[in-house]
Structures are given as C-alpha cells and as structure tokens.
Write an enzyme that holds these catalytic residues in place. Structure first.
Site, PDB file in Angstrom:
ATOM      1  N   ARG A 167     -23.800 -50.336  31.540  1.00 43.70           N
ATOM      2  CA  ARG A 167     -23.237 -49.418  32.230  1.00 43.70           C
ATOM      3  C   ARG A 167     -23.588 -48.115  33.015  1.00 43.70           C
ATOM      4  O   ARG A 167     -22.410 -47.212  33.612  1.00 43.70           O
ATOM      5  CB  ARG A 167     -21.879 -49.451  31.872  1.00 43.70           C
ATOM      6  CG  ARG A 167     -21.051 -50.029  30.521  1.00 43.70           C
ATOM      7  CD  ARG A 167     -20.403 -50.886  32.763  1.00 43.70           C
ATOM      8  NE  ARG A 167     -19.823 -52.167  31.074  1.00 43.70           N
ATOM      9  CZ  ARG A 167     -19.549 -53.693  30.886  1.00 43.70           C
ATOM     10  NH1 ARG A 167     -20.965 -53.825  30.822  1.00 43.70           N
ATOM     11  NH2 ARG A 167     -18.519 -54.552  30.642  1.00 43.70           N
ATOM     12  N   SER A 240     -12.155 -52.612  29.507  1.00 42.88           N
ATOM     13  CA  SER A 240     -12.340 -51.949  28.622  1.00 42.88           C
ATOM     14  C   SER A 240     -12.813 -50.179  28.706  1.00 42.88           C
ATOM     15  O   SER A 240     -13.057 -49.646  29.989  1.00 42.88           O
ATOM     16  CB  SER A 240     -14.134 -51.636  27.746  1.00 42.88           C
ATOM     17  OG  SER A 240     -14.662 -53.065  28.162  1.00 42.88           O
ATOM     18  N   GLU A 337     -15.585 -45.320  29.772  1.00 44.54           N
ATOM     19  CA  GLU A 337     -16.404 -46.065  30.447  1.00 44.54           C
ATOM     20  C   GLU A 337     -15.998 -45.827  31.965  1.00 44.54           C
ATOM     21  O   GLU A 337     -16.194 -45.676  33.515  1.00 44.54           O
ATOM     22  CB  GLU A 337     -16.305 -47.826  30.884  1.00 44.54           C
ATOM     23  CG  GLU A 337     -16.895 -48.695  31.653  1.00 44.54           C
ATOM     24  CD  GLU A 337     -16.947 -49.745  31.266  1.00 44.54           C
ATOM     25  OE1 GLU A 337     -17.135 -50.651  30.154  1.00 44.54           O
ATOM     26  OE2 GLU A 337     -16.410 -50.245  32.171  1.00 44.54           O
TER      27      GLU A 337
END
Ligand code: EPU
Length: 341
Positions: A167, A240, A337
């Site tokens: 990520r 998420s 995130e």
C-alpha cells in the site's frame, strides 16, 4: 471540455458518504486540460490548495475542502505491444479499476483477476498499489505516466522508480503529490496462469481445480469480497480502514505467549511479520460495535462503516478508540490506510 464547479458537494465522490463541500471541483479529460487546470491553479483562477481524488474509496473527509478538488476523466485502453506471451496496455487514469479488470477477463488477459471488485480508478490504483488475494497492482505495472502540476511538465516513472511496497508508493509522499497520474502502462499475461495461493481462494477451488478459468476466478473473488466487505452503494465505507501492521519477529513471539493462535504472515523482504489488524480489532471486542453513527463492520472488523448520517469526525473518533484499544491490549500501533482529510 473542462468541467468546473464552484462550492460543490463531494457526497457523490467519497464512498463513506460524507457530505462535505469543496470551493472548486474540476474534472479534466486529457493531458492538455490538466495542463490548463495547472495554469489556473498557478495564477489563482482556481483556489489552492488542491487535492486529487480518484473514486473516493480510500478517503475520509472530516471537513470542507478549502481549495480545489481535481478528478481525472481520462479514459481509454490502448494496446501498445504484444507477443506470444504478453500484452502491454496503456490505460487512462480515470478508467474505473474494475471495468479494466472485467475487460482483461473478457479478452483473456491474465494477472488482474484477483484484483476484481476493488473500488476506485486506475490512477489511484497505481498511487496506492492496491492489493488483494495475493496480488498487487505493482506486479502488473511497467510505468506510470504523470504530469507535474507544479511546473506543467510530463514525467514517466518506470515501475522501479515508483518505490512500491505494501500500500505504498512515492506518489503518496507529500513532496511527490504534485505528480498527477495521466495513465498507467501494464503488462498482462496471455498464457493461462492463476494465483490461487490465498487461503480463501484455494478453499474455493479445492475440489474443482479442473474448472478454473479467468472468469471463475473473477467470480470467486467477487463472491468472497461480497461475503466480507460492504457494498459502498449500500453501506458507506472505505474498505480496510487500517493497514495490517508489520512487527519484528520478537514482538510476534512475545504476543504468541499469550495468544498462541494469533494469525501472522511472514514477510519476504525481511521486514518482520504482518499481523491481521482485523483479528486484533476483533479480539478487542469491537467487531459489530458502534460509537454513535459510526460502526465496526460485523463481518470484517478492519472495515469501519457509516451506519447512516455519520460525520467524518464520528468515523475518526471510532478509529481512534479502536486504535487506542489495540495499542493498550497488544502494544501494536495501527496506521490508517484511509487518507483522513
Ligand atoms: N480476521 C479476523 N477477524 C476479522 C477480520 C479478519 O480474525 O474481523 C483475520 C482472520 O484470521 C483472517 C485474516 O484476518 O483470516 C485475514 O482477513 P482477510 O482475508 O479478510 O484480509 P485482511 O488482511 O483483513 C487484506 C486487505 C484487503 C484485501 C484482503 C484480501 C489490507 C489493509 N487489507 O485484508 O484489502 O481485500 O486482504 O487480500 O491489507 C482494502 O485495502 O481496502 C482491502 C479491502
């Protein structure tokens, strides 16, 4: 033509469904239009600061945006090169990611099928290095074509220059936010091959390996996602909320004394082990619980949801409560995130 809106609601541009406003909103359809936008930002015809969004599926707005929000409408998929084994394609940053995956499956191109159903657009996929079921988009990317909104110059980043990790990419670093993605060049496979190592996928195919096809893998991924993740059109969320934390092996060993069943994944790059943030959150008793109108999804504790009418601040408050409980119980710090603005 450039689309310019003033004092514009971002409700339709973030999957959490938060109703905030921006002073200006611009959609461009080409590199030339983005250059024109850059000039307007430079001479004050458009208010600063600017923020670039994709599908708004990884954003949490906690207040109005005081400047300009940019959004790419650059579309198109161009085949640049192909040989017996691969095809190289350039895809516009404004293409909806899952439309691209659907197209790959229809054309018999291998490599993107495990990334089926991920919300968002191609440009943001390359910035975020989206990943699921054992595949990351960096595995497909050859180069990312950008425009530097600071000086109006085009710059191509080869994959090796993008600083890709879990990520992560250089495009997320504040000093590189001036590079706006125009298109992404990806190499897809033409020979049959699948990545079914992720447990949920191998379980899905365990007795039916002879049936595996690109289309079935896509369907399997979509159905696994459907069983765990809320449909943003129905329940506001950004997938998420936190990344899975990577900790040193010594920390894992310490946790295993008390929680012998703690799930973990060895990291191939020697950085330590990855823990499951969803498991940590569930152990803290947060799964299915809520704080006001903000909730922890009852089928996947890593997903925070808008139960209807939550503000960005409500979701942020819940995230902080969850993070603080995980920290005090396990001594592990979770990092969002989602980009909190
Ligand atoms: N788990 C729990 N309780 C939960 C959720 C998860 O115990 O409520 C544990 C279970 O042990 C489970 C493990 O966590 O086996 C992994 O769960 P899952 O397969 O759902 O994956 P994840 O690690 O929670 C990551 C990505 C997802 C991606 C899936 C599948 C991150 C931050 N998230 O989630 O990506 O779809 O793997 O590959 O890496 C996203 O980034 O928005 C996203 C949805």
């Amino acid at each position: 033509m450039l689309r310019i809106e003033r004092d514009y609601s971002l409700l339709g541009h973030n999957t959490f469904g938060i109703d905030v406003r921006t002073s200006a909103f611009v959609e461009y359809h080409s590199e030339e239009e983005l250059s024109e936008t850059a000039a307007m930002l430079a001479d004050g015809r458009l208010p600063s600061p600017w923020l670039h969004i994709g599908g708004g599926s990884n954003l949490l707005f906690t207040k109005d945006w005081p400047g300009t929000v940019l959004h790419s409408r650059i579309t198109g998929l161009e085949v640049l090169y192909s040989d017996a084994d691969t095809v190289t394609v350039r895809v516009g940053s404004g293409v909806v990611w899952d439309d691209f995956v659907g197209e790959c499956v229809d054309r018999g191109w291998y490599g993107a099928e495990n990334l089926s159903g991920i919300p968002g657009e191609v440009g943001a996929a390359a910035v975020q290095n989206i990943g699921a079921y054992g595949t990351e988009v960096k595995d497909l990317i050859l180069s990312v074509e950008t425009l530097n909104v600071g000086n109006g110059k085009r710059r191509v980043f080869e994959a090796a220059e993008c600083g890709y990790g879990y990520r992560r990419s250089i495009f997320k670093q504040s000093e590189n936010k001036r590079y706006v993605v125009l298109s992404v060049t990806m190499r897809m496979g033409l020979k049959e091959h699948y990545n079914l190592e992720y447990k949920a996928l191998s379980t899905f195919f365990k007795d039916n390996m002879q049936d595996v096809s690109l289309r079935l893998v896509r369907e399997a991924v979509l159905s696994i996602r459907d069983s765990k993740l809320p449909d943003p059109a129905v329940i506001g969320s950004a997938g998420s909320f936190f990344t899975n934390p990577v900790v040193p092996v010594a920390k894992l060993q310490e946790l295993q004394q008390q929680w012998p069943d703690i799930p973990y994944y060895a990291q191939t790059d020697g950085t330590g082990v990855k823990l499951s943030a969803g498991w940590l959150i569930e152990q803290c008793g947060w799964k299915g619980r809520s704080l006001g109108r903000a909730g922890v999804y009852d089928r996947q504790a890593l997903v925070l949801v808008n139960l209807g009418g939550a503000s960005g601040a409500d979701i942020k408050r819940l995230a902080e409560a969850v993070r603080s409980d995980v920290r005090s119980r396990f001594g592990v710090d979770l990092h969002p995130e989602v980009n909190i603005l």
